[in-house]
Design a protein around this motif. Structure first.
Motif, short mmCIF file in Angstrom:
data_model
loop_
_atom_site.label_atom_id
_atom_site.label_comp_id
_atom_site.label_asym_id
_atom_site.label_seq_id
_atom_site.Cartn_x
_atom_site.Cartn_y
_atom_site.Cartn_z
N LEU A 164 0.81 -1.21 0.00
CA LEU A 164 0.00 0.00 0.00
C LEU A 164 0.85 1.27 0.00
O LEU A 164 2.05 1.24 0.28
CB LEU A 164 -0.93 -0.01 1.21
N ASP A 165 0.20 2.40 -0.32
CA ASP A 165 0.88 3.70 -0.40
C ASP A 165 0.75 4.48 0.91
O ASP A 165 0.86 5.70 0.91
CB ASP A 165 0.27 4.54 -1.53
N GLY A 166 0.50 3.81 1.98
CA GLY A 166 0.36 4.49 3.26
C GLY A 166 -0.42 3.63 4.23
O GLY A 166 -1.10 2.67 3.83
N HIS A 167 -0.31 3.94 5.51
CA HIS A 167 -1.03 3.17 6.52
C HIS A 167 -1.51 4.08 7.63
O HIS A 167 -0.81 4.99 8.06
CB HIS A 167 -0.16 2.04 7.10
N ILE A 168 -2.75 3.85 8.04
CA ILE A 168 -3.37 4.58 9.15
C ILE A 168 -3.55 3.59 10.28
O ILE A 168 -4.30 2.62 10.15
CB ILE A 168 -4.73 5.17 8.72
N VAL A 169 -2.83 3.81 11.37
CA VAL A 169 -2.86 2.89 12.50
C VAL A 169 -3.78 3.45 13.59
O VAL A 169 -3.63 4.61 14.00
CB VAL A 169 -1.44 2.67 13.07
N LEU A 170 -4.73 2.64 14.02
CA LEU A 170 -5.63 3.05 15.10
C LEU A 170 -5.10 2.50 16.42
O LEU A 170 -4.70 1.34 16.50
CB LEU A 170 -7.05 2.53 14.84
N SER A 171 -5.10 3.35 17.44
CA SER A 171 -4.47 3.03 18.73
C SER A 171 -5.51 2.71 19.79
O SER A 171 -6.43 3.49 20.04
CB SER A 171 -3.61 4.22 19.17
N ARG A 172 -5.33 1.55 20.44
CA ARG A 172 -6.21 1.19 21.55
C ARG A 172 -5.99 2.12 22.74
O ARG A 172 -6.91 2.45 23.49
CB ARG A 172 -5.96 -0.27 21.96
N GLU A 173 -4.75 2.59 22.91
CA GLU A 173 -4.43 3.51 24.00
C GLU A 173 -5.20 4.82 23.86
O GLU A 173 -5.73 5.37 24.83
CB GLU A 173 -2.92 3.78 24.02
N MET A 174 -5.29 5.34 22.62
CA MET A 174 -6.02 6.58 22.38
C MET A 174 -7.51 6.38 22.61
O MET A 174 -8.21 7.27 23.10
CB MET A 174 -5.74 7.09 20.98
#
Length: 435
Positions: A327-337
């Motif tokens: 992929l051309d990028g990644h959006i990581v979702l955080s459990r801490e947030m």
């Protein structure tokens, strides 16, 4: 059934007059013989006893014997049942009549709103856009989420992954992107998810509004082949609109379930398992799907978001690792947030957009780099600040970060029902990062 009636029935459905015979059946594979077929041919299996029918795909050939992976369940079939070749192949009807509808991978409606009238047939499996025919990604694609528009700006034709563990907020973010994205056509593929989530996604996340949207569904109770080709079918629908010169938003949930479907198929056919039990075909299948998205010269574009479920929040999971490399990028979702009540929980420091530097202004880029730097300082010194060990004045940048901490967190937060425009997100970011 008389032979003449059987021939008429078959000719109307474009099946071959010659037929083969089922010799063995198990839960995932049907073995047949005496019919000349090729790999990926579509065949129809007809029960001699009940006239029950199902379709499948030829996935392996051994001499005169061939192996079929069925698209549905095999209960009710037995040895001796007939196997016919489908002359039309694996094609689906596509057209503007699909807009606003919820369909299965064969474009059969499942929303109870009547039939879909589409005369044009499109193959489910196509070659990706040739490398030299790809257009340059030089335009911003606004998704209506200010943390993404401002700090992880997407371009038309870009492919991005949304990586998250279970229960972190993938579906909510997907709904925000579908509602807020500036795209005339939106195609959503829900692959391998629970059936309960389909009406919930439509009503809760999309507000019941399917205008200019096509939803392709293959739930977890469907066969592995339906889940696998559901993703390819949805991409074919997106390509139909792209070929008309339109900019299409494509969202798929989830790549992990798609790979798991191929794992079931591959292991049933005797492929050797590798990391976490995935056969080699699971990993080679990902670029065949993902590379079909993009921008094509003289045509429109497909901007794609693929969600990836990372088990135990482990980014080294083989599917997550392979997806990130394609992929051309990644959006990581955080459990801490999420625990801190920041929604959508986009972890800016672990996320990246590979085309952002080429499509935004120098002023915007400078503000993004400053935001990341200040946010990094806050995270690195969080413990010192909380216990009061840091003395103000020791680091001017950290002092600035502490002053702006509340506003920075506010910039990352957005309610699921609200939408943000790109210019507004950038203006807010520039104001926040000004000295």
């Amino acid at each position: 059934m008389p032979l003449k009636s059987l021939k008429e029935k078959i000719s109307n459905k474009k099946y071959s007059v010659t037929f083969g015979e089922v010799v063995k059946i198990n839960a995932t594979v049907i073995t047949a013989r005496s019919l000349k077929v090729s790999i990926s041919d579509i065949v129809k299996i007809v029960s001699n006893e009940t006239n029950q029918e199902t379709i499948g795909m030829v996935t392996e050939i051994d001499g005169t014997t061939f192996f079929i992976t069925p698209f549905s369940f095999v209960e009710g079939f037995c040895s001796g049942d007939r196997v016919f070749l489908d002359q039309t192949g694996l094609n689906i009807p596509v057209g503007a009549s699909l807009l606003g509808r919820v369909v299965d991978p064969f474009m059969r409606p499942i929303d109870g709103k009547g039939s879909v009238n589409s005369s044009k047939l499109s193959p489910i499996i196509k070659a990706p856009i040739a490398a030299m025919k790809r257009g340059m990604i030089n335009e911003v694609f606004s998704v209506g989420v200010k943390s993404i528009d401002g700090l992880l700006t997407c371009g038309k034709g870009q492919k991005l992954g949304i990586f998250a563990g279970s229960g972190v907020g993938k579906s909510t973010l997907m709904g925000m992107i579908v509602r807020g994205a500036v795209a005339p056509i939106k195609v959503v593929a829900l692959i391998g998810e629970r059936g309960r989530e389909v009406p919930e996604f439509i009503e809760k996340n999309l507000g019941g509004n399917l205008e200019n949207t096509v939803i392709v569904v293959a739930t977890s109770d469907d066969s592995p082949l339906m889940r696998k080709y559901g993703a390819f079918a949805a991409m074919s629908v997106a390509e139909f609109f792209k070929d008309q010169g339109l900019d299409v938003l494509f969202i798929m949930d989830s790549v992990t379930r798609f790979a798991m479907a191929q794992r079931e198929i591959g292991l049933a056919l005797g492929e050797p398992p590798t990391s976490k039990g995935y056969p080699p075909s699971s990993l080679t299948l990902l670029p065949q799907l993902m590379e079909r998205a993009g921008k094509e010269e003289g045509k429109g574009s497909i901007t794609a978001f693929f969600t990836v479920l990372i088990e135990g929040d482990d980014m080294s999971d083989p599917i997550a690792d392979q997806s990130r490399s394609i992929l051309d990028g990644h959006i990581v979702l955080s459990r801490e947030m999420t625990d801190f009540g920041i929604y959508p929980p986009v972890h800016i420091l672990n996320s990246a957009s590979r085309v952002m530097n080429d499509i935004i202004s120098a002023e915007h880029l400078k503000a993004v780099m400053k935001f990341r730097r200040l946010y990094t300082l806050l995270k690195e010194n969080e413990v010192l600040i909380r216990i009061g060990a840091y003395q103000k004045g020791s680091d001017p940048e950290l002092d600035e970060a502490m002053v702006k901490k509340g506003e920075m967190e506010q910039f990352l937060m957005q309610s699921a029902s609200s939408q943000s425009d790109f210019d507004g997100a950038v203006a807010t970011l520039l104001k926040l990062m000004s000295s």
